[in-house]
Design a protein around this motif. Structure first.
Motif, mmCIF file in Angstrom:
data_model
loop_
_atom_site.group_PDB
_atom_site.id
_atom_site.type_symbol
_atom_site.label_atom_id
_atom_site.label_comp_id
_atom_site.label_asym_id
_atom_site.label_seq_id
_atom_site.Cartn_x
_atom_site.Cartn_y
_atom_site.Cartn_z
ATOM 1 N N ASP A 1 3.396 61.773 -23.588
ATOM 2 C CA ASP A 1 4.592 62.399 -24.128
ATOM 3 C C ASP A 1 4.314 63.903 -24.119
ATOM 4 O OD1 ASP A 1 6.595 63.373 -26.224
ATOM 5 O OD2 ASP A 1 7.188 61.274 -26.071
ATOM 6 N N ARG A 2 4.307 64.546 -25.275
ATOM 7 C CA ARG A 2 3.870 65.948 -25.288
ATOM 8 C C ARG A 2 2.652 66.150 -26.189
ATOM 9 N NH1 ARG A 2 6.127 69.466 -29.202
ATOM 10 N NH2 ARG A 2 7.562 68.413 -30.579
ATOM 11 N N ILE A 3 1.889 65.064 -26.307
ATOM 12 C CA ILE A 3 0.635 65.114 -27.062
ATOM 13 C C ILE A 3 -0.512 65.278 -26.071
ATOM 14 C CG2 ILE A 3 -0.879 63.949 -28.700
ATOM 15 C CD1 ILE A 3 1.592 62.130 -29.372
ATOM 16 N N PHE A 4 -1.314 66.305 -26.277
ATOM 17 C CA PHE A 4 -2.509 66.498 -25.454
ATOM 18 C C PHE A 4 -3.675 65.895 -26.226
ATOM 19 C CE2 PHE A 4 -6.249 68.367 -23.739
ATOM 20 C CZ PHE A 4 -5.972 68.618 -22.407
ATOM 21 N N PRO B 1 3.354 53.157 -29.814
ATOM 22 C CA PRO B 1 3.081 52.896 -28.389
ATOM 23 C C PRO B 1 2.265 54.026 -27.731
ATOM 24 C CG PRO B 1 5.427 52.577 -28.867
ATOM 25 C CD PRO B 1 4.798 53.186 -30.085
ATOM 26 N N LEU B 2 2.480 55.254 -28.166
ATOM 27 C CA LEU B 2 1.732 56.389 -27.615
ATOM 28 C C LEU B 2 0.269 56.312 -28.042
ATOM 29 C CD1 LEU B 2 4.294 59.251 -28.372
ATOM 30 C CD2 LEU B 2 4.155 57.805 -26.339
ATOM 31 N N ALA C 1 -3.097 55.847 -25.829
ATOM 32 C CA ALA C 1 -4.264 56.737 -25.982
ATOM 33 C C ALA C 1 -5.531 55.922 -26.248
ATOM 34 C CB ALA C 1 -4.016 57.747 -27.098
ATOM 35 N N ARG C 2 -5.405 54.897 -27.068
ATOM 36 C CA ARG C 2 -6.566 54.013 -27.328
ATOM 37 C C ARG C 2 -6.992 53.291 -26.050
ATOM 38 N NH1 ARG C 2 -4.395 52.472 -33.013
ATOM 39 N NH2 ARG C 2 -5.984 53.441 -34.313
#
Length: 146
Positions: free
Chosen positions: A11-14, A134-135, A139-140
């Motif tokens: 998404d927009r998470i770095f 879900p994001l 990531a996990r």
């Protein structure tokens, strides 16, 4: 790509995951990737960095590197979250050292230190205005957070 960290944008998470506190070269690489991702996405990112529970407590040079990372991420990120994993004394010391550094440098306005991704979830959901489970699962699955 360096093996000193893993990263990905969801998404927009770095997300960035470090086995050890970042070196000067790692900081430069991460900032470059964040800048490129922010340019591509066209809006501020949310940074979530996690340091492995087996990592050593940062020494003076590594604390300076973390401080540099924080300062250099600010133009590209609306929020910066650092996860110091683990429940051992060493992990608690790391959180205290980094929290103290944040207070000392007066950079706590958009920065937080957490014990796990669970501490970041509510803020991510609020900022993205949606369910972030879900994001976080993605990531996990990619090994970016535990």
């Amino acid at each position: 790509m360096t093996t000193a960290f893993k990263s990905d944008v969801i998404d927009r998470i770095f997300f960035a995951r470090y086995p050890q506190p970042p070196s000067k070269d790692t900081v430069a690489a991460v900032v470059s990737l964040v800048a490129a991702a922010q340019q591509r996405i066209g809006q501020p990112l949310i940074y979530v960095g996690s340091i492995d529970s087996k990592s050593k407590v940062p020494n003076a040079e590594e604390r300076n590197n973390l401080n540099t990372l924080l300062a250099e991420l600010r133009p590209y990120c609306e929020a910066i979250n650092l996860i110091i994993e683990g429940s051992e004394l060493q992990n608690s010391l790391q959180r205290v050292v980094i929290s103290g550094m944040i207070i000392f440098t007066r950079t706590y306005d958009n920065f937080a230190v957490h014990k796990s991704i669970d501490g970041v979830t509510a803020d991510l959901a609020e900022r993205l205005k949606k369910d972030v489970s879900p994001l976080i699962k993605l990531a996990r699955d990619r090994g970016l957070v535990l």
